[in-house]
Design an enzyme around this catalytic site. Structure first.
Site, PDB file in Angstrom:
ATOM      1  N   GLN A 172       8.138  -6.090  -1.428  1.00 11.05           N
ATOM      2  CA  GLN A 172       7.608  -6.164  -2.551  1.00 11.05           C
ATOM      3  C   GLN A 172       8.468  -5.152  -3.652  1.00 11.05           C
ATOM      4  O   GLN A 172       8.556  -4.010  -3.525  1.00 11.05           O
ATOM      5  CB  GLN A 172       6.130  -5.634  -2.346  1.00 11.05           C
ATOM      6  CG  GLN A 172       5.287  -5.836  -3.660  1.00 11.05           C
ATOM      7  CD  GLN A 172       3.913  -5.098  -3.506  1.00 11.05           C
ATOM      8  OE1 GLN A 172       3.880  -3.849  -3.680  1.00 11.05           O
ATOM      9  NE2 GLN A 172       3.038  -5.884  -3.228  1.00 11.05           N
ATOM     10  N   HIS A 179       5.867  -7.898  -8.015  1.00 17.59           N
ATOM     11  CA  HIS A 179       4.346  -7.347  -8.301  1.00 17.59           C
ATOM     12  C   HIS A 179       4.066  -7.484  -9.631  1.00 17.59           C
ATOM     13  O   HIS A 179       4.688  -6.867 -10.571  1.00 17.59           O
ATOM     14  CB  HIS A 179       4.691  -5.915  -7.908  1.00 17.59           C
ATOM     15  CG  HIS A 179       3.166  -5.174  -7.686  1.00 17.59           C
ATOM     16  ND1 HIS A 179       2.080  -5.640  -8.539  1.00 17.59           N
ATOM     17  CD2 HIS A 179       2.695  -3.992  -6.998  1.00 17.59           C
ATOM     18  CE1 HIS A 179       1.129  -4.604  -8.021  1.00 17.59           C
ATOM     19  NE2 HIS A 179       1.575  -4.035  -7.181  1.00 17.59           N
ATOM     20  N   GLY A 180       3.277  -8.584 -10.001  1.00 18.19           N
ATOM     21  CA  GLY A 180       2.942  -8.637 -11.380  1.00 18.19           C
ATOM     22  C   GLY A 180       1.366  -8.491 -11.504  1.00 18.19           C
ATOM     23  O   GLY A 180       0.902  -9.009 -12.362  1.00 18.19           O
ATOM     24  N   ALA A 181       0.783  -7.294 -10.690  1.00 10.03           N
ATOM     25  CA  ALA A 181      -0.540  -7.370 -10.843  1.00 10.03           C
ATOM     26  C   ALA A 181      -0.820  -5.714 -11.400  1.00 10.03           C
ATOM     27  O   ALA A 181       0.043  -4.812 -11.470  1.00 10.03           O
ATOM     28  CB  ALA A 181      -1.362  -7.514  -9.436  1.00 10.03           C
ATOM     29  N   HIS A 182      -2.013  -5.231 -11.149  1.00  7.66           N
ATOM     30  CA  HIS A 182      -2.860  -4.185 -11.385  1.00  7.66           C
ATOM     31  C   HIS A 182      -2.225  -3.451 -12.639  1.00  7.66           C
ATOM     32  O   HIS A 182      -2.410  -1.995 -12.479  1.00  7.66           O
ATOM     33  CB  HIS A 182      -2.433  -3.315 -10.153  1.00  7.66           C
ATOM     34  CG  HIS A 182      -3.009  -4.106  -9.085  1.00  7.66           C
ATOM     35  ND1 HIS A 182      -2.543  -3.829  -7.589  1.00  7.66           N
ATOM     36  CD2 HIS A 182      -3.695  -5.085  -8.589  1.00  7.66           C
ATOM     37  CE1 HIS A 182      -3.037  -4.734  -6.605  1.00  7.66           C
ATOM     38  NE2 HIS A 182      -3.933  -5.487  -7.554  1.00  7.66           N
ATOM     39  N   MET A 188       0.939  -1.223   0.109  1.00  8.87           N
ATOM     40  CA  MET A 188      -0.146   0.109  -0.043  1.00  8.87           C
ATOM     41  C   MET A 188       0.864   1.312  -0.086  1.00  8.87           C
ATOM     42  O   MET A 188       1.598   1.405   0.936  1.00  8.87           O
ATOM     43  CB  MET A 188      -0.768  -0.023   1.012  1.00  8.87           C
ATOM     44  CG  MET A 188      -1.873  -1.100   1.482  1.00  8.87           C
ATOM     45  SD  MET A 188      -2.975  -1.385   0.075  1.00  8.87           S
ATOM     46  CE  MET A 188      -4.374  -0.365   0.393  1.00  8.87           C
ATOM     47  N   THR A 189       0.948   1.906  -0.838  1.00 11.60           N
ATOM     48  CA  THR A 189       2.017   2.961  -1.335  1.00 11.60           C
ATOM     49  C   THR A 189       1.679   4.220  -0.286  1.00 11.60           C
ATOM     50  O   THR A 189       0.494   4.710  -0.415  1.00 11.60           O
ATOM     51  CB  THR A 189       1.952   3.580  -2.675  1.00 11.60           C
ATOM     52  OG1 THR A 189       2.167   2.518  -3.912  1.00 11.60           O
ATOM     53  CG2 THR A 189       2.802   4.692  -3.030  1.00 11.60           C
ATOM     54  N   TYR A 225       0.655  -3.029 -13.972  1.00  7.39           N
ATOM     55  CA  TYR A 225       2.251  -2.367 -13.785  1.00  7.39           C
ATOM     56  C   TYR A 225       2.833  -3.367 -14.780  1.00  7.39           C
ATOM     57  O   TYR A 225       2.323  -4.176 -15.648  1.00  7.39           O
ATOM     58  CB  TYR A 225       2.541  -2.515 -12.598  1.00  7.39           C
ATOM     59  CG  TYR A 225       2.043  -1.527 -11.567  1.00  7.39           C
ATOM     60  CD1 TYR A 225       1.804  -0.102 -11.846  1.00  7.39           C
ATOM     61  CD2 TYR A 225       1.177  -2.078 -10.597  1.00  7.39           C
ATOM     62  CE1 TYR A 225       1.029   0.703 -11.078  1.00  7.39           C
ATOM     63  CE2 TYR A 225       0.559  -1.103  -9.686  1.00  7.39           C
ATOM     64  CZ  TYR A 225       0.432   0.174 -10.032  1.00  7.39           C
ATOM     65  OH  TYR A 225      -0.505   1.025  -9.359  1.00  7.39           O
TER      66      TYR A 225
END
Length: 330
Positions: free
Chosen positions: A77, A137-140, A1-2, A142
């Site tokens: 992450q 992070h391979g989602a959303h 969560m940035t 990106y």
């Protein structure tokens, strides 16, 4: 969560305290906010941390030390945002942004090798710092997800076309990391159907398509999948009530983390109020062997003690989520 609290990519002392506060309230595993790998095109959003040698590594060491002192584990992450970056230097599989327009430039084989190496170098650094594992992070929407999604991957080589071909770059990243960190260091792979502000997007329309994407990534050396859904309890496909996490576990045989609005009953994003939702679906799906771990984001942003309250059956005592509370309870 940035959280945008890093200074020139270096985790601030405020960030050290943020992670420590959550670790001391019963969390078993913390997965950090997205952290840029050390390559110039990985990102550019102010306040986002990076994982690199020097002051950034020293600051992350303090985070790890504080989390471990509270008997919690922590994964770093690792993040490259690709064409989600609004800079002209953005790179992506085909030089296409999430909205379908031409943007930045498509990646060459040299680019892909360089990015794979940067992920591996970041993982090795995380391992040396004392992190308990890494999450790729391979989602959303990106960079890695841009290879998985046919809207952003129009490549005509072995990295585009069929689902296994679109998964090749993700598998290359995982295998590059695995070669460098050894056989026992945990690697989580986070994936999703939806993208940032594109909630109906899908990388797979059927379980068979999802299997074709995930199985090469699993074989490359993944330890656990992190199935990111807007709402963890919703069915992934029309053919059954099985969730995205449940399908990932069933199709790959791998351990899975479920995530998505845990404990919340309101809107996915924005300033809307999200009250406390019943947790019985979580229990039911766990008993149905649909996931092995469950992750919480927004609930923990506004309530560092959320896990303690959950374990004591005292969710009614927690602050109701509102977007504006995030800064107050940082």
């Amino acid at each position: 969560m940035t959280r945008n609290r890093a200074v020139n990519g270096i985790p601030s002392e405020e960030m050290v305290e943020y992670y420590e506060r959550r670790a001391e309230h019963g969390i078993g595993l913390i997965i950090t906010e997205g952290t840029y790998i050390d390559t110039p095109d990985a990102g550019g959003v102010e306040g986002v941390p990076v994982l690199r040698q020097g002051a950034a590594a020293d600051a992350w060491s303090r985070v790890v030390e504080k989390v471990h002192s509270k008997n919690a584990a922590i994964f770093a992450q690792l993040w490259h945002i690709g064409a989600a970056l609004e800079a002209t230097s953005a790179i992506s599989p085909s030089g296409i942004a999430l909205d379908g327009r031409l943007h930045g430039r498509h990646m060459t084989m040299r680019d892909m090798d360089r990015v794979c190496s940067a992920f591996a170098e970041a993982a090795v650094l995380a391992q040396s710092i004392g992190f308990d594992g890494v999450e790729i992070h391979g989602a959303h929407g990106y960079l890695i997800d841009q290879f998985l999604w046919d809207v952003t991957n129009h490549r005509l080589d072995e990295y585009g076309g069929t689902h296994p071909e679109r998964a090749r770059f993700a598998a290359d990243v995982v295998s590059s990391v695995r070669r460098e960190v050894g056989p026992d260091f945990p690697i989580s792979f986070r994936f999703s159907q939806f993208k940032v502000d594109r909630y109906t997007a899908r990388i797979a329309e059927t379980p068979d398509q999802l299997a074709a994407l995930l199985r090469p990534i699993a074989a490359a050396g993944t330890t656990i999948f992190h199935a990111s859904a807007r709402r963890f309890w919703e069915p992934a496909f029309d053919i059954s009530k099985r969730t995205l996490a449940g399908w990932a576990k069933d199709l790959t045989g791998m351990p899975v983390i479920a995530v998505g609005s845990l404990g919340l009953d309101g809107a996915f994003r924005g300033s809307d109020t999200a009250g406390h939702a019943p947790l019985q679906p979580l229990v039911d799906q766990f008993m149905d062997d649909q996931f092995d771990l469950v992750a919480s984001g927004r609930s923990l942003l506004v309530n560092p003690n959320w896990v303690d309250a959950f374990s004591k059956g005292e969710l009614h005592k927690l602050r109701t989520y509102r977007k504006e509370y995030e800064a107050e309870y940082f």
